[in-house]
Design a protein around this motif. Structure first.
Motif, PDB file in Angstrom:
ATOM      1  N   UNK A  32       0.802  -1.226   0.000  1.00 51.10           N
ATOM      2  CA  UNK A  32       0.000   0.000   0.000  1.00 51.10           C
ATOM      3  C   UNK A  32       0.838   1.280   0.000  1.00 51.10           C
ATOM      4  N   UNK A  33       2.099   1.186   0.458  1.00 50.71           N
ATOM      5  CA  UNK A  33       2.847   2.433   0.625  1.00 50.71           C
ATOM      6  C   UNK A  33       2.263   3.218   1.785  1.00 50.71           C
ATOM      7  N   UNK A  34       1.651   4.357   1.456  1.00 48.89           N
ATOM      8  CA  UNK A  34       0.788   5.114   2.373  1.00 48.89           C
ATOM      9  C   UNK A  34       1.491   5.975   3.417  1.00 48.89           C
ATOM     10  N   UNK A  35       2.688   6.472   3.137  1.00 47.98           N
ATOM     11  CA  UNK A  35       3.262   7.533   3.966  1.00 47.98           C
ATOM     12  C   UNK A  35       2.811   8.893   3.432  1.00 47.98           C
TER      13      UNK A  35
ATOM     14  N   UNK B 123       7.093   7.794 -10.416  1.00 43.40           N
ATOM     15  CA  UNK B 123       6.571   6.434 -10.598  1.00 43.40           C
ATOM     16  C   UNK B 123       7.726   5.451 -10.718  1.00 43.40           C
ATOM     17  N   UNK B 124       7.390   4.165 -10.948  1.00 39.76           N
ATOM     18  CA  UNK B 124       8.424   3.134 -10.969  1.00 39.76           C
ATOM     19  C   UNK B 124       8.850   2.708  -9.577  1.00 39.76           C
ATOM     20  N   UNK B 125       7.944   2.838  -8.594  1.00 37.84           N
ATOM     21  CA  UNK B 125       8.221   2.446  -7.216  1.00 37.84           C
ATOM     22  C   UNK B 125       7.586   1.084  -6.927  1.00 37.84           C
ATOM     23  N   UNK B 126       8.116   0.428  -5.905  1.00 33.68           N
ATOM     24  CA  UNK B 126       7.557  -0.867  -5.506  1.00 33.68           C
ATOM     25  C   UNK B 126       6.617  -0.705  -4.310  1.00 33.68           C
ATOM     26  N   UNK B 127       7.174  -0.333  -3.164  1.00 39.05           N
ATOM     27  CA  UNK B 127       6.348  -0.186  -1.958  1.00 39.05           C
ATOM     28  C   UNK B 127       7.054   0.780  -1.024  1.00 39.05           C
ATOM     29  N   UNK B 128       6.736   2.058  -1.144  1.00 38.06           N
ATOM     30  CA  UNK B 128       7.416   3.111  -0.385  1.00 38.06           C
ATOM     31  C   UNK B 128       6.787   3.224   0.996  1.00 38.06           C
ATOM     32  N   UNK B 129       7.538   2.818   2.031  1.00 37.77           N
ATOM     33  CA  UNK B 129       7.029   2.905   3.403  1.00 37.77           C
ATOM     34  C   UNK B 129       7.855   3.840   4.279  1.00 37.77           C
ATOM     35  N   UNK B 130       8.734   4.612   3.661  1.00 36.59           N
ATOM     36  CA  UNK B 130       9.447   5.657   4.378  1.00 36.59           C
ATOM     37  C   UNK B 130       9.442   6.919   3.542  1.00 36.59           C
ATOM     38  N   UNK B 131       9.088   8.061   4.139  1.00 35.28           N
ATOM     39  CA  UNK B 131       9.022   9.324   3.399  1.00 35.28           C
ATOM     40  C   UNK B 131       9.385  10.457   4.339  1.00 35.28           C
ATOM     41  N   UNK B 132      10.298  11.330   3.891  1.00 31.76           N
ATOM     42  CA  UNK B 132      10.700  12.475   4.709  1.00 31.76           C
ATOM     43  C   UNK B 132      10.953  13.672   3.808  1.00 31.76           C
ATOM     44  N   UNK B 133      10.356  14.801   4.165  1.00 29.92           N
ATOM     45  CA  UNK B 133      10.562  16.054   3.431  1.00 29.92           C
ATOM     46  C   UNK B 133      11.445  16.968   4.260  1.00 29.92           C
TER      47      UNK B 133
ATOM     48  N   UNK C 146      15.943  22.252   2.772  1.00 29.67           N
ATOM     49  CA  UNK C 146      16.467  22.176   1.397  1.00 29.67           C
ATOM     50  C   UNK C 146      15.391  21.908   0.361  1.00 29.67           C
ATOM     51  N   UNK C 147      14.167  21.577   0.803  1.00 25.36           N
ATOM     52  CA  UNK C 147      13.104  21.228  -0.136  1.00 25.36           C
ATOM     53  C   UNK C 147      13.311  19.882  -0.798  1.00 25.36           C
ATOM     54  N   UNK C 148      14.036  18.988  -0.131  1.00 23.93           N
ATOM     55  CA  UNK C 148      14.343  17.663  -0.682  1.00 23.93           C
ATOM     56  C   UNK C 148      13.388  16.621  -0.121  1.00 23.93           C
TER      57      UNK C 148
ATOM     58  N   UNK D 124      12.781  -1.632   4.779  1.00 23.05           N
ATOM     59  CA  UNK D 124      12.835  -0.322   5.443  1.00 23.05           C
ATOM     60  C   UNK D 124      11.457   0.309   5.587  1.00 23.05           C
ATOM     61  N   UNK D 125      11.199   0.863   6.765  1.00 23.35           N
ATOM     62  CA  UNK D 125       9.907   1.496   7.033  1.00 23.35           C
ATOM     63  C   UNK D 125      10.113   2.686   7.946  1.00 23.35           C
ATOM     64  N   UNK D 126       9.396   3.762   7.653  1.00 27.27           N
ATOM     65  CA  UNK D 126       9.598   4.999   8.387  1.00 27.27           C
ATOM     66  C   UNK D 126      10.894   5.652   7.947  1.00 27.27           C
ATOM     67  N   UNK D 127      10.945   6.967   7.992  1.00 26.09           N
ATOM     68  CA  UNK D 127      12.154   7.691   7.602  1.00 26.09           C
ATOM     69  C   UNK D 127      12.114   9.077   8.216  1.00 26.09           C
ATOM     70  N   UNK D 128      13.220   9.484   8.811  1.00 24.93           N
ATOM     71  CA  UNK D 128      13.317  10.842   9.335  1.00 24.93           C
ATOM     72  C   UNK D 128      14.765  11.302   9.283  1.00 24.93           C
ATOM     73  N   UNK D 129      14.951  12.607   9.367  1.00 25.75           N
ATOM     74  CA  UNK D 129      16.287  13.197   9.469  1.00 25.75           C
ATOM     75  C   UNK D 129      16.439  13.816  10.854  1.00 25.75           C
ATOM     76  N   UNK D 130      17.549  13.547  11.499  1.00 23.20           N
ATOM     77  CA  UNK D 130      17.798  14.133  12.805  1.00 23.20           C
ATOM     78  C   UNK D 130      18.242  15.581  12.635  1.00 23.20           C
ATOM     79  N   UNK D 131      17.544  16.501  13.277  1.00 28.88           N
ATOM     80  CA  UNK D 131      17.891  17.919  13.205  1.00 28.88           C
ATOM     81  C   UNK D 131      18.338  18.458  14.557  1.00 28.88           C
ATOM     82  N   UNK D 132      18.378  17.594  15.573  1.00 29.07           N
ATOM     83  CA  UNK D 132      18.755  18.029  16.919  1.00 29.07           C
ATOM     84  C   UNK D 132      20.199  17.647  17.221  1.00 29.07           C
ATOM     85  N   UNK D 133      20.664  18.075  18.389  1.00 32.07           N
ATOM     86  CA  UNK D 133      22.022  17.756  18.853  1.00 32.07           C
ATOM     87  C   UNK D 133      22.019  16.722  19.974  1.00 32.07           C
ATOM     88  N   UNK D 134      20.923  15.974  20.104  1.00 33.66           N
ATOM     89  CA  UNK D 134      20.806  15.012  21.208  1.00 33.66           C
ATOM     90  C   UNK D 134      21.866  13.918  21.127  1.00 33.66           C
ATOM     91  N   UNK D 135      22.159  13.466  19.899  1.00 33.42           N
ATOM     92  CA  UNK D 135      23.092  12.364  19.714  1.00 33.42           C
ATOM     93  C   UNK D 135      24.357  12.894  19.027  1.00 33.42           C
TER      94      UNK D 135
END
Length: 384
Positions: free
Chosen positions: A152-155, A216-226, A230-232, A293-304
């Motif tokens: 289903x994808x669905x992110x 298009x040309x995707x299989x099953x996208x279960x991770x998405x991050x904007x 940078x607008x990426x 792979x499922x879920x996707x995010x970018x770390x923007x903090x200094x915690x780690x």
């Protein structure tokens, strides 16, 4: 901290029949642990924090749940339409309106239909002031139907311009349809918040593709991050046996499935001999063996320490799955990958909380956790 060891090319080829990814293994100078924050969660699928620090998450069969303060007992949120629940179908992705603080709008994807015809749909509704109900629920999008409960994808992710990206799987048995931009199987669509089509979509005129399709040309996208800075738009998608991918998504681009892939069929038979082709995008990195792979995010903090700007995706299955993967990024390129909690937890989603910590949702019944740095234990002074 457990890190993935380098596996020989020969072993990888024997395991999955694909070309091995040669990305170096990354390492960190500290350990991390998982601290439970929501212990009662059944098949959690998508998570999002509100500006007030509360947590909303979907359960595949249980609908929408609310956790005051982001930790403790989850309470149900009523008002969602009935979902088609079968196989991988159910309640899935979630995101908040960019103006949630003033309009309290929540967007959710779920599977709609029956065995003969079902597809991912997107609804929006207003979260009531007492956080118990989704009010004035409206359907804004419904993908092309299929007769399968898989892929289903669905992110969901909003862009800076207020448009909404929605990922759609190709239904597994309809993989060839992913090469046809005139239908939504195996695509990422881009719509306005009311469901209308942005005028600058690549097929907005409907002549060469579905007006909603962005790529298009995707299989099953279960991770998405904007990445708003940078607008990426980044995504992770499931390959077959081997060939999971991390991609940067471009307007109107073809990502190749199933014409090119680094994986093979689950029974080991070859899908295609090609891993690249002119006019088709290459991934930033890929996984052989698979991690699902499922879920996707970018770390923007200094915690780690040293992790700021890196991407993180969960691993749900496969020979190398059951993990949280750190994707070491430098200047927009992948320079290393590190497996965290390798072999311990199948992770469906990962997000950054308002406190700067990473939060993960496990795939099945384990719950939702915060990723904490393990503090070093001071050695006792030698008094001898």
């Amino acid at each position: 901290m457990r890190t993935a060891s380098l596996v020989s090319l020969t072993a990888l080829l024997a395991a999955c029949g694909g070309s091995a990814d040669q990305t170096p293994t990354a390492t960190s100078d500290f350990d991390v642990k998982l601290t439970p924050v929501v212990e009662e969660a059944e098949w959690p699928w998508g998570m999002v924090f509100t500006p007030e620090g509360d947590l909303l998450f979907t359960e595949k069969e249980g609908g929408l749940k609310f956790v005051a303060g982001g930790e403790g007992t989850a309470t149900p949120v009523s008002g969602l339409p009935d979902a088609y629940i079968e196989g991988q179908a159910g309640y899935m992705g979630i995101t908040l309106d960019p103006d949630f603080e003033t309009n309290r709008l929540v967007y959710i994807s779920y599977s709609k239909g029956d065995d003969a015809a079902n597809a991912a749909a997107v609804i929006k509704g207003r979260l009531s002031e007492d956080n118990s109900t989704l009010e004035d629920v409206t359907e804004i999008f419904w993908a092309d139907p299929r007769d399968t409960a898989y892929h289903y994808g669905s992110r969901l992710q909003f862009a800076n311009d207020g448009t909404l990206f929605v990922t759609l799987g190709e239904g597994f048995k309809y993989m060839k349809a992913a090469q046809d931009p005139k239908i939504t199987h195996g695509s990422i669509v881009r719509i306005n918040s009311d469901g209308s089509i942005p005028e600058d979509n690549p097929f907005a005129d409907g002549k060469d593709g579905n007006p909603a399709v962005w790529s298009y040309g995707h299989r099953n996208v279960q991770g998405l991050y904007y990445d708003a800075e940078t607008g990426t738009l980044y995504e992770t998608e499931h390959g077959p046996k081997g060939g999971d991918e991390l991609n940067i998504i471009k307007r109107g681009a073809n990502y190749g499935w199933p014409v090119i892939t680094y994986g093979v069929n689950y029974d080991g038979t070859v899908i295609t001999e090609k891993t690249e082709m002119e006019g088709m995008e290459q991934p930033l990195t890929y996984w052989v063996p698979s991690i699902a792979p499922a879920g996707l995010t970018m770390l923007t903090s200094d915690v780690y320490p040293g992790w700021k700007g890196d991407l993180f995706t969960g691993g749900m299955n496969g020979p190398a799955g059951l993990e949280l993967t750190r994707i070491d990024m430098e200047d927009g390129q992948v320079v290393g990958k590190e497996s965290l909690f390798d072999g311990e937890y199948p992770i469906r989603d990962v997000i950054q909380g308002p406190d700067g910590h990473l939060y993960v949702a496990t795939k099945d019944f384990d719950g939702i956790y915060r990723v904490d740095v393990v503090e070093a234990v001071a050695e006792e002074p030698d008094t001898k």
